[in-house]
Motif scaffolding. Structure first.
Motif, PDB file in Angstrom:
ATOM      1  N   PRO A  89       0.805  -1.226   0.000  1.00  0.00           N
ATOM      2  CA  PRO A  89       0.000   0.000   0.000  1.00  0.00           C
ATOM      3  C   PRO A  89       0.841   1.280   0.000  1.00  0.00           C
ATOM      4  CG  PRO A  89      -0.948  -1.593   1.534  1.00  0.00           C
ATOM      5  CD  PRO A  89       0.361  -2.157   1.076  1.00  0.00           C
ATOM      6  N   VAL A  90       1.896   1.313   0.783  1.00  0.00           N
ATOM      7  CA  VAL A  90       2.744   2.517   0.804  1.00  0.00           C
ATOM      8  C   VAL A  90       3.408   2.690  -0.570  1.00  0.00           C
ATOM      9  CG1 VAL A  90       4.732   3.652   1.870  1.00  0.00           C
ATOM     10  CG2 VAL A  90       3.126   2.378   3.303  1.00  0.00           C
ATOM     11  N   LEU A 125       2.210   1.836  -3.359  1.00  0.00           N
ATOM     12  CA  LEU A 125       1.210   2.350  -4.309  1.00  0.00           C
ATOM     13  C   LEU A 125       1.053   3.859  -4.162  1.00  0.00           C
ATOM     14  CD1 LEU A 125      -1.647  -0.341  -4.213  1.00  0.00           C
ATOM     15  CD2 LEU A 125       0.468  -0.306  -5.547  1.00  0.00           C
ATOM     16  N   GLY A 126       1.161   4.351  -2.939  1.00  0.00           N
ATOM     17  CA  GLY A 126       1.097   5.801  -2.722  1.00  0.00           C
ATOM     18  C   GLY A 126       2.255   6.509  -3.417  1.00  0.00           C
ATOM     19  N   LEU A 127       3.445   5.924  -3.311  1.00  0.00           N
ATOM     20  CA  LEU A 127       4.616   6.501  -3.991  1.00  0.00           C
ATOM     21  C   LEU A 127       4.415   6.459  -5.504  1.00  0.00           C
ATOM     22  CD1 LEU A 127       7.425   4.786  -1.875  1.00  0.00           C
ATOM     23  CD2 LEU A 127       6.989   7.241  -1.960  1.00  0.00           C
ATOM     24  N   LEU A 151       1.556   6.321  -7.153  1.00  0.00           N
ATOM     25  CA  LEU A 151       0.479   7.233  -7.547  1.00  0.00           C
ATOM     26  C   LEU A 151       1.006   8.670  -7.647  1.00  0.00           C
ATOM     27  CD1 LEU A 151      -2.667   7.414  -7.963  1.00  0.00           C
ATOM     28  CD2 LEU A 151      -2.814   7.908  -5.517  1.00  0.00           C
ATOM     29  N   SER A 152       1.805   9.026  -6.660  1.00  0.00           N
ATOM     30  CA  SER A 152       2.406  10.361  -6.638  1.00  0.00           C
ATOM     31  C   SER A 152       3.259  10.579  -7.896  1.00  0.00           C
ATOM     32  CB  SER A 152       3.264  10.489  -5.374  1.00  0.00           C
ATOM     33  OG  SER A 152       3.998  11.667  -5.373  1.00  0.00           O
ATOM     34  N   GLY A 181      -4.617  -9.313   4.581  1.00  0.00           N
ATOM     35  CA  GLY A 181      -5.665  -8.776   3.709  1.00  0.00           C
ATOM     36  C   GLY A 181      -5.327  -7.441   3.074  1.00  0.00           C
ATOM     37  N   SER A 182      -4.493  -6.657   3.733  1.00  0.00           N
ATOM     38  CA  SER A 182      -4.144  -5.335   3.187  1.00  0.00           C
ATOM     39  C   SER A 182      -3.534  -5.464   1.791  1.00  0.00           C
ATOM     40  CB  SER A 182      -3.172  -4.616   4.124  1.00  0.00           C
ATOM     41  OG  SER A 182      -2.066  -5.455   4.407  1.00  0.00           O
ATOM     42  N   GLU A 232      -6.320  -5.693  -0.731  1.00  0.00           N
ATOM     43  CA  GLU A 232      -6.894  -4.358  -0.975  1.00  0.00           C
ATOM     44  C   GLU A 232      -6.000  -3.615  -1.970  1.00  0.00           C
ATOM     45  OE1 GLU A 232      -8.591  -3.627   3.625  1.00  0.00           O
ATOM     46  OE2 GLU A 232      -7.266  -2.152   2.724  1.00  0.00           O
ATOM     47  N   ALA A 233      -4.694  -3.749  -1.750  1.00  0.00           N
ATOM     48  CA  ALA A 233      -3.729  -3.046  -2.606  1.00  0.00           C
ATOM     49  C   ALA A 233      -3.713  -3.616  -4.023  1.00  0.00           C
ATOM     50  CB  ALA A 233      -2.338  -3.117  -1.978  1.00  0.00           C
ATOM     51  N   PHE A 283      -6.598  -2.069  -5.803  1.00  0.00           N
ATOM     52  CA  PHE A 283      -6.417  -0.630  -6.042  1.00  0.00           C
ATOM     53  C   PHE A 283      -5.428  -0.374  -7.182  1.00  0.00           C
ATOM     54  CE2 PHE A 283      -4.281   3.417  -5.290  1.00  0.00           C
ATOM     55  CZ  PHE A 283      -5.361   4.283  -5.144  1.00  0.00           C
TER      56      PHE A 283
END
Lengths: 273, 309
Positions: free
Chosen positions: A122-123, A125-127, A129-130, A152-153, A156-157, A160
């Motif tokens: 997830p982290v 993916l944030g990088l 996306l940025s 499970g996280s 979710e990732a 996404f």
């Protein structure tokens, strides 16, 4: 199997540094650290766009060690790649030292402090996306374990990333078939993992996690992919790789080396390097 | 207070291109305008809060300011470890906007209540906690917070909270606001969040019984204004804390942590909800009434404690 001598020598050196760090201290996570050496070698010495002299470069590629318990492997790799002085490795797992067992951002080159599973993707993916939104060229590599897929996280990732076409993400699964207290297949099987991830909209490749050519090929292909799918490489690995009596053994997650073996191991590695 | 907070975010996003807003699939009739104006920076993350906090952390690691938005339990408890490891451990610029503080979700009942959030957010290093009492204070607080960086949890009510402040006042994050001071005061009441409106209504009821309260609005639960709490409690017969939260570990505990260090400090009556899940069904006002958190209920609890002193 094609052998790249230079990279092979680096991988050997990383292994030696790991053994030097962990074995005298009788630290855990030896097997997990040894099993990802070729993956890190390929990334840091061949594939990733990184500059140890400019570790915060806005356009750099990112690497996240989501399986943070293999921190020793990342520290050794970063030291050999020139992110910090190799002497710092002596501060691993020591009272008042600097390098904790789980990967920590205290040292140059570690992008994310990890240790609890299921956080890295997830982290990442944030990088990613940025970078996408800013039209920057960064690729984001996230190394996860197959046991970690229980969390499970990650799922979710996975959803996404494909929804948002984050094709600048390259996840790598260190598939050694073992987890904390049993065989992955017997605890919670993730198979058929390739088909599962494909159905989640990811471009999936398989590689031999100890063959540098195989890894390089898969990573480069993912980097240059024209598809809008996020990328994942399932790297088949052997936990404990490099210590014959440890290879493929569940116990290598913890410390279980006899005194005689300890001395033998250190000297045999010394001779080879 | 929700409209004021969203408006403040909207203005911030207009001026700052490096800001993102992530929602956990909520926002009907509230976020449409924001979404329309910033289609690439307002992202519906779906019903997946762990991933939402992770993605927010990744964005913040790359230098963005990130707002995350959902109902309190979903955006704090479901993803608590992500808040601890990803946001707080890395001291990232993420504002968590939690809707439905306390019992405000009323008939939606226990799964939607926020009665543990202070207790779990307070111990996290780097975390700041803002708990506004009404629209005016929410807006003033957001102005102050948007000029800061780092993790912050904003505990928002549901909607249409009663007005406590008619006019703007000098707001400083981390400094409690003396709402009203009685010259002949014998007790001090510390309150946080929209329940301050009930405390304000209780002032004349208490005065009728000879209890003269000074009322302090502690909008910042962390870092708590220890200096003011210590100073203003000195010489009082009783100190009282009021919150819509379990009495365990919340705002009252924060006040107690301050007063326990002060020699000769008054006894502290911690008013909050009991240590049990709430099975009673009803709207916000009904629940406040039932649990002694309405103006008259607060008065009764305070009078009883005062008489013991």
């Amino acid at each position: 199997m094609a052998i790249d001598n230079k990279l092979d020598a680096i991988a050997h050196q990383i292994r030696y540094e790991i053994i030097k760090m962990l074995v005298p201290l009788e630290s855990h996570h030896i097997g997990c650290s040894l099993g990802i050496v070729e993956i890190l070698t390929a990334l840091y010495f061949e594939v990733m766009n990184i500059d140890p002299k400019n570790p915060e470069d806005i356009n750099r590629d990112y690497f996240i060690l989501s399986k943070g318990h293999a921190g020793a492997s990342l520290y050794a790799t970063l030291a050999l790649r020139g992110f910090f002085d190799k002497k710092l490795l002596s501060q691993y797992d020591t009272n008042g030292g600097l390098l904790p067992e789980h990967a920590s951002r205290v040292v140059s080159g570690v992008e994310l402090s990890t240790g609890s599973l299921g956080h890295g993707l997830p982290v990442g993916l944030g990088l990613a996306l940025s970078a996408k939104r800013d039209k920057r060229p960064n690729k984001v590599f996230v190394l996860m374990s197959d046991g970690e897929l229980d969390e499970g996280s990650n799922w979710e990732a996975f959803l996404f990333a494909s929804q948002h076409k984050l094709n600048n993400v390259i996840a790598i699964i260190d598939k050694n078939g073992l987890q904390g207290f049993g065989k992955t297949e017997e605890v919670i099987s993730v198979e058929p993992i390739k088909e599962k991830l494909e159905s989640f909209g990811w471009a999936v490749q398989e590689a031999d996690g100890h063959d540098l050519q195989s890894l390089k090929k898969a990573m480069t292909e993912a980097q240059n992919s024209q598809s809008d799918k996020p990328n994942i490489i399932i790297a088949k690995t052997i936990k404990g790789r490099g210590i014959p009596f440890f290879e493929g053994k569940f116990e290598s997650h913890y410390y279980s080396i006899s005194e005689e073996k300890k001395a033998e191991l250190l000297s045999s590695f010394n001779k080879k390097s | 207070m929700r409209p004021g907070i969203i408006k403040a975010v909207h203005n911030h996003m207009k001026k700052n291109k490096d800001s993102y807003f992530l929602t956990g699939d909520l926002g009907f009739s509230v976020l449409e305008e924001l979404q329309k104006e910033f289609p690439t920076r307002v992202i519906n993350m779906g019903v997946a809060e762990q991933n939402m906090i992770g993605v927010a952390s990744g964005l913040a690691l790359s230098g963005k300011k990130v707002f995350v938005y959902s109902i309190v339990p979903f955006v704090t408890m479901r993803c608590y470890e992500q808040i601890r490891n990803d946001i707080c451990y890395h001291n990232l610029d993420v504002m968590i906007i939690g809707l439905g503080g306390g019992l405000s979700y009323g008939v939606l009942s226990a799964t939607h209540f926020a009665l543990e959030d202070f207790a779990i957010m307070r111990p996290l290093p780097h975390m700041n906690i803002f708990s506004p009492s009404d629209e005016m204070e929410a807006v003033l607080g957001m102005e102050a917070l948007l000029n800061r960086q780092g993790p912050v949890y904003v505990r928002v009510g549901k909607k249409s909270e009663p007005t406590v402040y008619e006019k703007p006042f000098s707001f400083t994050f981390g400094k409690a606001n003396i709402y009203s001071e009685s010259k002949r005061d014998n007790i001090v009441i510390f309150a946080t969040g929209p329940i301050l409106s009930e405390v304000v209504k209780a002032i004349p009821l208490l005065e009728k019984q000879g209890i003269m309260p000074t009322v302090v609005d502690v909008h910042t639960v962390k870092p708590i204004d220890a200096k003011l709490i210590e100073r203003i409690s000195a010489g009082k017969t009783l100190a009282v804390s009021v919150e819509e939260h379990y009495r365990i570990g919340g705002f009252g505990s924060a006040v107690a942590e301050v007063l326990s260090q002060v020699v000769g400090s008054p006894r502290l009556l911690i008013i909050g909800t009991d240590d049990r899940f709430i099975k009673e069904l009803g709207n916000h006002d009904y629940l406040r009434e039932t649990f002694g958190l309405s103006a008259s209920g607060l008065t009764d609890q305070i009078v009883k404690a005062f008489k013991k002193e």
